[in-house]
Design a protein around this motif. Structure first.
Motif, PDB file in Angstrom:
ATOM      1  N   ILE A   1     -18.256  -6.163   0.822  1.00  0.00           N
ATOM      2  CA  ILE A   1     -17.207  -5.317   1.393  1.00  0.00           C
ATOM      3  C   ILE A   1     -16.718  -4.374   0.305  1.00  0.00           C
ATOM      4  CG2 ILE A   1     -14.909  -5.259   2.429  1.00  0.00           C
ATOM      5  CD1 ILE A   1     -15.539  -8.061   3.572  1.00  0.00           C
ATOM      6  N   LEU A   2     -16.846  -3.077   0.537  1.00  0.00           N
ATOM      7  CA  LEU A   2     -16.422  -2.070  -0.435  1.00  0.00           C
ATOM      8  C   LEU A   2     -14.978  -1.640  -0.214  1.00  0.00           C
ATOM      9  CD1 LEU A   2     -19.633   0.142  -0.490  1.00  0.00           C
ATOM     10  CD2 LEU A   2     -19.004  -1.696  -2.069  1.00  0.00           C
ATOM     11  N   CYS A   3     -14.576  -1.535   1.023  1.00  0.00           N
ATOM     12  CA  CYS A   3     -13.190  -1.204   1.335  1.00  0.00           C
ATOM     13  C   CYS A   3     -12.869  -1.689   2.741  1.00  0.00           C
ATOM     14  CB  CYS A   3     -12.906   0.292   1.170  1.00  0.00           C
ATOM     15  SG  CYS A   3     -13.919   1.372   2.170  1.00  0.00           S
ATOM     16  N   GLY A   4     -11.572  -1.762   3.016  1.00  0.00           N
ATOM     17  CA  GLY A   4     -11.121  -2.243   4.319  1.00  0.00           C
ATOM     18  C   GLY A   4     -10.225  -3.460   4.216  1.00  0.00           C
ATOM     19  N   GLU A   5     -10.023  -3.960   2.972  1.00  0.00           N
ATOM     20  CA  GLU A   5      -9.150  -5.112   2.764  1.00  0.00           C
ATOM     21  C   GLU A   5      -7.861  -4.726   2.039  1.00  0.00           C
ATOM     22  OE1 GLU A   5     -12.011  -8.894   2.277  1.00  0.00           O
ATOM     23  OE2 GLU A   5     -12.180  -7.457   0.625  1.00  0.00           O
ATOM     24  N   GLU A   6      -7.602  -3.441   1.919  1.00  0.00           N
ATOM     25  CA  GLU A   6      -6.441  -2.948   1.179  1.00  0.00           C
ATOM     26  C   GLU A   6      -5.129  -3.243   1.908  1.00  0.00           C
ATOM     27  OE1 GLU A   6      -9.955  -0.305   0.465  1.00  0.00           O
ATOM     28  OE2 GLU A   6      -9.012  -1.157   2.221  1.00  0.00           O
ATOM     29  N   PHE A   7      -4.095  -3.393   1.117  1.00  0.00           N
ATOM     30  CA  PHE A   7      -2.724  -3.406   1.631  1.00  0.00           C
ATOM     31  C   PHE A   7      -1.844  -3.060   0.444  1.00  0.00           C
ATOM     32  CE2 PHE A   7       1.337  -4.389   3.176  1.00  0.00           C
ATOM     33  CZ  PHE A   7       1.267  -4.505   4.548  1.00  0.00           C
ATOM     34  N   TYR A   8      -1.482  -1.796   0.333  1.00  0.00           N
ATOM     35  CA  TYR A   8      -0.681  -1.388  -0.812  1.00  0.00           C
ATOM     36  C   TYR A   8       0.197  -0.188  -0.474  1.00  0.00           C
ATOM     37  CZ  TYR A   8      -4.440   2.078  -1.515  1.00  0.00           C
ATOM     38  OH  TYR A   8      -5.357   3.081  -1.350  1.00  0.00           O
ATOM     39  N   LEU A   9       1.166   0.033  -1.357  1.00  0.00           N
ATOM     40  CA  LEU A   9       2.058   1.171  -1.250  1.00  0.00           C
ATOM     41  C   LEU A   9       1.291   2.397  -1.717  1.00  0.00           C
ATOM     42  CD1 LEU A   9       4.927   2.368  -0.853  1.00  0.00           C
ATOM     43  CD2 LEU A   9       5.412   1.663  -3.205  1.00  0.00           C
ATOM     44  N   GLU A  10       0.945   3.270  -0.804  1.00  0.00           N
ATOM     45  CA  GLU A  10       0.195   4.492  -1.126  1.00  0.00           C
ATOM     46  C   GLU A  10       1.091   5.470  -1.882  1.00  0.00           C
ATOM     47  OE1 GLU A  10      -2.783   7.384  -1.194  1.00  0.00           O
ATOM     48  OE2 GLU A  10      -3.053   5.356  -0.441  1.00  0.00           O
ATOM     49  N   SER A  11       2.272   5.697  -1.341  1.00  0.00           N
ATOM     50  CA  SER A  11       3.217   6.603  -1.990  1.00  0.00           C
ATOM     51  C   SER A  11       4.580   6.480  -1.324  1.00  0.00           C
ATOM     52  CB  SER A  11       2.735   8.056  -1.892  1.00  0.00           C
ATOM     53  OG  SER A  11       2.691   8.475  -0.542  1.00  0.00           O
ATOM     54  N   PHE A  12       5.583   7.023  -2.013  1.00  0.00           N
ATOM     55  CA  PHE A  12       6.901   7.177  -1.397  1.00  0.00           C
ATOM     56  C   PHE A  12       7.547   8.404  -1.995  1.00  0.00           C
ATOM     57  CE2 PHE A  12       7.712   4.410  -5.010  1.00  0.00           C
ATOM     58  CZ  PHE A  12       8.913   4.864  -5.542  1.00  0.00           C
ATOM     59  N   GLU A  13       8.372   9.036  -1.183  1.00  0.00           N
ATOM     60  CA  GLU A  13       9.069  10.238  -1.612  1.00  0.00           C
ATOM     61  C   GLU A  13      10.546   9.905  -1.808  1.00  0.00           C
ATOM     62  OE1 GLU A  13       8.051  13.882   0.691  1.00  0.00           O
ATOM     63  OE2 GLU A  13       6.850  12.452   1.860  1.00  0.00           O
ATOM     64  N   VAL A  14      11.125  10.471  -2.841  1.00  0.00           N
ATOM     65  CA  VAL A  14      12.554  10.286  -3.070  1.00  0.00           C
ATOM     66  C   VAL A  14      13.288  11.542  -2.651  1.00  0.00           C
ATOM     67  CG1 VAL A  14      12.281   8.587  -4.902  1.00  0.00           C
ATOM     68  CG2 VAL A  14      12.371  11.011  -5.486  1.00  0.00           C
ATOM     69  N   GLN A  15      14.560  11.368  -2.311  1.00  0.00           N
ATOM     70  CA  GLN A  15      15.385  12.496  -1.898  1.00  0.00           C
ATOM     71  C   GLN A  15      15.781  13.317  -3.105  1.00  0.00           C
ATOM     72  OE1 GLN A  15      18.644  10.999   0.412  1.00  0.00           O
ATOM     73  NE2 GLN A  15      17.309  10.139   1.968  1.00  0.00           N
ATOM     74  N   ASP A  16      15.830  14.623  -2.934  1.00  0.00           N
ATOM     75  CA  ASP A  16      16.298  15.509  -3.988  1.00  0.00           C
ATOM     76  C   ASP A  16      17.782  15.304  -4.183  1.00  0.00           C
ATOM     77  OD1 ASP A  16      13.758  16.587  -4.175  1.00  0.00           O
ATOM     78  OD2 ASP A  16      14.179  18.147  -2.710  1.00  0.00           O
ATOM     79  N   GLU A  17      18.206  15.437  -5.411  1.00  0.00           N
ATOM     80  CA  GLU A  17      19.648  15.287  -5.692  1.00  0.00           C
ATOM     81  C   GLU A  17      20.389  16.567  -5.435  1.00  0.00           C
ATOM     82  OE1 GLU A  17      21.010  12.928  -8.962  1.00  0.00           O
ATOM     83  OE2 GLU A  17      18.937  12.442  -9.397  1.00  0.00           O
TER      84      GLU A  17
END
Length: 106
Positions: A90-106
């Protein structure tokens, strides 16, 4: 409802962020047995429920260990569509992770 421990760990990490979070994106492999609905339900039971969550499903890719052909298994097939070999990595398909998140501008 069964809790996903990986999701719980990601939520704990996000709750420790100093900056306010605007949106969150998860990468979830096709082989992960939690449905999008179960993930959203667990997400909505947290203090982060007001933050938009996007789930990006990662398709399964396998590689035959006989001919090294890469393929997407159809209906959980165990044999290679190219040579009929039954050993695959299996090369991929078992992932479970935080890809990205955006923060609010101040």
């Amino acid at each position: 409802m069964q809790k996903n421990v990986r999701l719980s760990a990601i939520i704990d990490h996000l709750l420790r962020q100093v900056m306010p979070i605007k949106s969150v994106h998860f990468a979830v492999g096709e082989l992960i047995h939690f449905s999008d609905q179960q993930i959203y339900q667990q997400w909505n039971e947290t203090l982060l429920a007001r933050i938009p969550l996007t789930i990006i499903r990662v398709p399964v890719e396998q590689q035959c260990m006989t001919c090294f052909e890469k393929y997407h298994p159809v209906r959980a097939e165990v044999s290679c569509p190219q040579c009929g070999g039954v050993g695959a990595k299996i090369l991929c398909g078992e992932e479970f992770y935080l890809e990205s998140f955006e923060v609010q501008d101040e």
